[in-house]
Design a protein around this motif. Structure first.
Motif, PDB file in Angstrom:
ATOM      1  N   TRP A   1      30.061  69.345  44.774  1.00 13.76           N
ATOM      2  CA  TRP A   1      29.802  70.540  43.942  1.00 13.76           C
ATOM      3  C   TRP A   1      30.848  71.638  44.161  1.00 13.76           C
ATOM      4  N   GLN A   2      31.838  71.359  45.016  1.00 12.73           N
ATOM      5  CA  GLN A   2      32.890  72.330  45.318  1.00 12.73           C
ATOM      6  C   GLN A   2      32.308  73.618  45.908  1.00 12.73           C
ATOM      7  N   LEU A   3      31.368  73.422  46.806  1.00 13.27           N
ATOM      8  CA  LEU A   3      30.736  74.559  47.489  1.00 13.27           C
ATOM      9  C   LEU A   3      30.978  74.463  48.993  1.00 13.27           C
ATOM     10  N   GLY A   4      32.197  74.128  49.349  1.00 14.72           N
ATOM     11  CA  GLY A   4      32.507  73.981  50.762  1.00 14.72           C
ATOM     12  C   GLY A   4      32.396  75.270  51.544  1.00 14.72           C
ATOM     13  N   GLU A   5      32.482  76.412  50.873  1.00  9.52           N
ATOM     14  CA  GLU A   5      32.429  77.704  51.575  1.00  9.52           C
ATOM     15  C   GLU A   5      31.069  77.964  52.209  1.00  9.52           C
ATOM     16  N   VAL A   6      30.027  77.338  51.687  1.00 12.19           N
ATOM     17  CA  VAL A   6      28.687  77.577  52.235  1.00 12.19           C
ATOM     18  C   VAL A   6      28.197  76.346  52.989  1.00 12.19           C
ATOM     19  N   ALA A   7      29.103  75.398  53.252  1.00 15.28           N
ATOM     20  CA  ALA A   7      28.683  74.143  53.887  1.00 15.28           C
ATOM     21  C   ALA A   7      28.102  74.381  55.271  1.00 15.28           C
TER      22      ALA A   7
ATOM     23  N   ARG B   1      15.505  68.637  49.181  1.00 16.70           N
ATOM     24  CA  ARG B   1      16.043  68.832  47.823  1.00 16.70           C
ATOM     25  C   ARG B   1      16.993  70.018  47.832  1.00 16.70           C
ATOM     26  N   LEU B   2      18.152  69.821  47.169  1.00 16.49           N
ATOM     27  CA  LEU B   2      19.121  70.890  46.943  1.00 16.49           C
ATOM     28  C   LEU B   2      19.166  71.200  45.452  1.00 16.49           C
ATOM     29  N   ILE B   3      19.138  72.486  45.127  1.00 16.36           N
ATOM     30  CA  ILE B   3      19.224  72.910  43.737  1.00 16.36           C
ATOM     31  C   ILE B   3      20.390  73.877  43.616  1.00 16.36           C
ATOM     32  N   ARG B   4      21.336  73.520  42.781  1.00 16.37           N
ATOM     33  CA  ARG B   4      22.494  74.376  42.551  1.00 16.37           C
ATOM     34  C   ARG B   4      22.219  75.233  41.319  1.00 16.37           C
ATOM     35  N   GLU B   5      21.907  76.505  41.581  1.00 14.89           N
ATOM     36  CA  GLU B   5      21.584  77.415  40.494  1.00 14.89           C
ATOM     37  C   GLU B   5      22.357  78.693  40.727  1.00 14.89           C
ATOM     38  N   ALA B   6      21.794  79.866  40.483  1.00 10.56           N
ATOM     39  CA  ALA B   6      22.485  81.113  40.795  1.00 10.56           C
ATOM     40  C   ALA B   6      22.755  81.207  42.288  1.00 10.56           C
ATOM     41  N   ALA B   7      21.894  80.569  43.069  1.00 13.04           N
ATOM     42  CA  ALA B   7      22.090  80.441  44.515  1.00 13.04           C
ATOM     43  C   ALA B   7      21.871  78.976  44.875  1.00 13.04           C
ATOM     44  N   LEU B   8      22.245  78.626  46.073  1.00  9.81           N
ATOM     45  CA  LEU B   8      21.988  77.275  46.564  1.00  9.81           C
ATOM     46  C   LEU B   8      20.614  77.281  47.228  1.00  9.81           C
ATOM     47  N   ILE B   9      19.713  76.463  46.684  1.00  5.36           N
ATOM     48  CA  ILE B   9      18.334  76.437  47.152  1.00  5.36           C
ATOM     49  C   ILE B   9      18.137  75.165  47.957  1.00  5.36           C
TER      50      ILE B   9
END
Length: 820
Positions: A723-729, A754-762
């Motif tokens: 998801w190209q969200l390595g900054e919050v890994a 469960r991970l949900i990619r929305e306005a925030a990572l849930i």
């Protein structure tokens, strides 16, 4: 026996046909009476049976004077005689005899007796009083101060009193033989002549009012005209008597009273300042003034409390104006525009002193005003304005504005009585204006309160696209307690809420604010829809109990009633595309599927909040992405034009029509379903559902083994890289590690991540245990107790929600920058 009705005189002397004859008798050659009329019975008292066959001398009993008169009458001359009545009194008559023949040709005489020709006597004078002679009666008519005239059958003047001469400015000789049309103005004479013609035709007296001038230089007056028939002795109408009574003051008094009654009935029909002022102008023009302007303090239109009697130059705003001329051409500004009045002008002085003033346009004050304002000076010149009144509008000790009344079409200037009338009208109108001002201020305050309690804009979320409308009631009852809300929930879900507090006013608005706050608070702890309504019902019950407690009310405050409200609570999950709803006495939501099908969700009905007695139930169903949910209050579908069933059918038809956007759909529903002045508040909320697919959601089933924690961190890291969200890994790995560890250690299988990619990572971790974790601060030598503390430090939000299969612990991690 000769029948007096069939007897025919031999002589054709016209005297035999005298219509004034009152008695007739037939005498034969021997002096015996052979005929006796009913008039003779009336005159002398002898019945026919006794008179016929008797000597005339015995019946008449004439003395020397009378006998001589009687003999003269028998000789063919008209003579006066004294005849004896049966009761002994003497009756003076005029006698004349005519030749007559009976059926056998024998000579007889027909004697006719008539009253003597003398002036008709007046009323009997008291003993010793000389009585009134005819000359005195003539003088009394000629010198009568009231306008009285006598007209003949040709409607020409015969006599005129001194009062008529004075009013018409003509002598009696000048009026003699002239018709009314030659003496009076056209609009008066036609009404008078029509009345005279009717009296000649019917013989009945008529009375009517006319208004105008008796001559060009005389002032306009109101006359009560009485036309009476004058009859001859035979009962024929040969002349008319016309009398005129000046009732101007009485008529004007009735007009003023009628105007005040109309002002009381018409002014203040609405609680709108502009409309109330216009009602005063409409009621006054044409009946008191030719042109009226009403200017109010500019602060009244800005919701600011007016100051008592401002002095100096003032700025007034035109609230209303009216004229007898179409289009109000005298006005220099339009309603709503502001105008400045110098300190020396009558309106400014009227506003400063609170006293009215009456002016002619030649007065110094008006001349100075005209010099300072060339525009008004031109209006005065063009329209011929000659009289002006400036009247303050004062209510409760404060001057709210000034009314200026003008005359230019009516020639009579304003009088002091007109000034008093205008002051009374202004006083009544000022109270209505002040009531409207206070209502507007209170309504604006209540509306500001209610709008502050409603969401200014829906909260940011990505589960649904929303559009909404809130329309306050336009009635004197005040604002209601309708509200709506859009509440983001955990797991990318959203709650849609619509509610209605029964009643109007500030109390309903305040109760609405409390309920809305309670709903948001209960929604934040992720209560299911039915449990949330149960908690809300308990709150309403407690509020009602507090208000019913002894001493809970101040005497001057609004009387309390039972607190009752309705609410519809809907939760939509964009991941599962499932919708859950529960209702507390509220109409069900309407659903529009992507193919245009419209239906009402069959949510099990629950009792209104504050009523109690029945549990709340939920309905759960799946919605395709792109469906529309329509939530509304009953004011949208129920009113004077249609009942609830008809309103729901109309709502369905409106939703079936395709619209280019949700905003356009809102506008169409409001335009189609609501009147121009809705009697109740309206809350409308439309939501178009969205769905989160596999590109935004990832889930894993985990074994109940502590070794699975490392595998879970690896799966999360791989998905975040995709998801190209390595900054919050790092943060996500830490949060997932703690949540999965707690679920495996303290929960029960199965465990699901469960991970949900929305306005925030849930990040969500679910297990089948209903035990809710709680955060505590670990002591120095404790080996555990720091997991949730770390989650709370690194996550933006975290929490737990319960469901039928257990619980879910979730945490939201803020994403850097805009959403990809």
């Amino acid at each position: 026996m000769i029948d007096m009705h069939d007897a025919t005189p031999l002589d054709s002397d016209s005297g035999a046909q005298d219509p004034a004859a009152t008695a007739t008798a037939v005498i034969d050659a021997r002096g015996m009476v052979t005929g006796w009329s009913t008039g003779a019975e009336r005159l002398l008292g002898y019945p026919r049976q006794e008179a016929v066959g008797s000597p005339v001398a015995r019946l008449l009993g004439a003395d020397a004077s009378g006998e001589g008169g009687f003999r003269a009458a028998l000789g063919g001359r008209s003579a006066t005689a004294l005849l004896r009545h049966r009761d002994g009194r003497r009756v003076e008559v005029r006698l004349r005899a005519y030749p007559w023949l009976d059926g056998e040709g024998n000579a007889q005489q027909l004697v006719v007796a008539t009253p003597p020709e003398r002036p008709r006597p007046g009323p009997a004078a008291p003993p010793g009083h000389p009585g009134i002679d005819p000359a005195t009666g003539q003088e009394a008519f000629a010198q009568c101060h009231l306008p009285v005239m006598v007209y003949d059958a040709g409607l020409r003047a015969v006599r005129a009193s001194a009062g008529a001469e004075r009013e018409l400015g003509l002598r009696e000789e000048q009026m003699s033989g002239r018709r009314v049309t030659d003496l009076l103005p056209p609009h008066i004479c036609h009404a008078v002549e029509d009345g005279m013609s009717r009296v000649f035709a019917t013989g009945e007296t008529e009375q009517f009012l006319v208004r105008g001038r008796s001559r060009p230089e005389a002032p306009e007056r109101v006359w009560s005209i009485t036309v009476s028939p004058l009859r001859s002795p035979a009962g024929q109408v040969r002349h008319l008597e016309l009398s005129a009574l000046d009732v101007t003051e009485q008529h004007l008094a009735r007009e003023r009273l009628a105007l005040l009654n109309d002002v009381s009935a018409q002014v203040g029909s609405t609680l709108d300042v502009m409309r109330t002022a216009q009602e005063m102008a409409d009621a006054t023009v044409g009946r008191l003034a030719d042109f009226v302007t009403i200017d109010l303090l500019d602060s009244l239109f800005r919701g600011v409390e007016p100051t008592p009697s401002p002095t100096g130059a003032v700025t007034l705003r035109r609230a209303a104006q009216q004229s007898v001329l179409p289009g109000v051409p005298e006005a220099l500004i339009r309603p709503g525009d502001a105008d400045d009045y110098p300190e020396s002008t009558p309106p400014a002085r009227c506003l400063a002193t609170g006293r009215s003033s009456l002016h002619r346009t030649t007065d110094e004050a008006v001349r100075a005003w005209r010099q300072a304002d060339p525009g008004r000076a031109e209006v005065v010149r063009v329209f011929g304005i000659h009289s002006v009144m400036a009247i303050p509008l004062r209510a409760r000790g404060i001057t709210l504005g000034v009314a200026v009344l003008v005359r230019h079409r009516r020639e009579e200037p304003f009088t002091h009585d007109d000034l008093l009338l205008a002051e009374e009208i202004a006083a009544r109108a000022a109270v209505a204006v002040d009531n409207a001002r206070r209502y507007t201020l209170e309504r604006d305050t209540a509306l500001a309160l209610q709008r502050s309690l409603l969401p200014r804009r829906p909260a940011a979320q990505h589960a649904v696209e929303v559009a909404h409308r809130y329309l306050p009631a336009r009635t004197r009852a005040g604002l209601g307690g309708d509200w709506f809300d859009v509440i983001p929930l955990s797991g990318a879900r959203v709650a849609l809420v619509v509610g209605d507090v029964v009643g109007h006013g500030l109390r309903a608005s305040a109760t609405m604010g409390r309920l809305r706050t309670a709903v948001r608070t209960l929604a934040d702890v992720d209560l299911p829809a039915d449990e949330l309504l149960t908690q809300l019902d308990d709150l309403v019950t407690h509020v009602a109990a507090e208000e019913e407690a002894p001493g809970a009310h101040e005497p001057d405050l609004e009387v309390s009633t039972d607190v009752v409200a309705t609410c519809l609570y809907v939760v939509y999950d964009p991941v599962s595309r499932r919708c859950t709803a529960a209702t507390a006495g509220h109409p069900p939501p309407a659903v529009v599927t992507p193919d245009g099908t419209v239906y009402f969700a069959g949510v099990p009905p629950g009792p209104p909040l504050g009523v109690g007695g029945l549990p709340f139930e939920t309905l759960e169903w799946e919605l395709p992405a792109g469906s529309i949910l329509a939530l509304y209050t009953d004011g949208l579908v129920q009113g004077e034009e249609h009942d609830l069933g008809g309103g729901l059918a109309l709502l369905r038809r409106c939703l079936e029509r395709p619209a280019r956007s949700l905003e356009a759909t809102c506008d169409d529903l409001v335009r189609t379903l609501l009147p121009a002045q809705p009697p109740d508040d309206i809350a409308l909320l439309l939501a178009r559902t969205r769905a989160l697919d596999a590109r935004h959601v990832a889930s894993w089933d985990l074994p109940s083994d502590p070794a699975a924690v490392a595998d879970a961190r690896a799966e999360v890291l791989a998905r975040l890289t995709a998801w190209q969200l390595g900054e919050v890994a790092f943060t996500a790995e830490l949060v997932v590690s703690e949540l999965v560890t707690n679920a495996i250690r303290y929960g029960q299988p199965p465990v699901r991540l469960r991970l949900i990619r929305e306005a925030a990572l849930i990040c969500e971790v679910s297990d089948s245990s209903s035990t809710a974790p709680h955060m505590r601060r670990a002591r120095t030598f404790d080996e555990g107790g720091r997991g949730l503390l770390l989650v709370a430090q690194f996550a933006q939000r975290w929490g737990a929600r319960h469901h039928a299969d257990g619980k879910t612990i979730w945490a939201e991690i803020e994403l850097p920058g805009p959403r990809a």
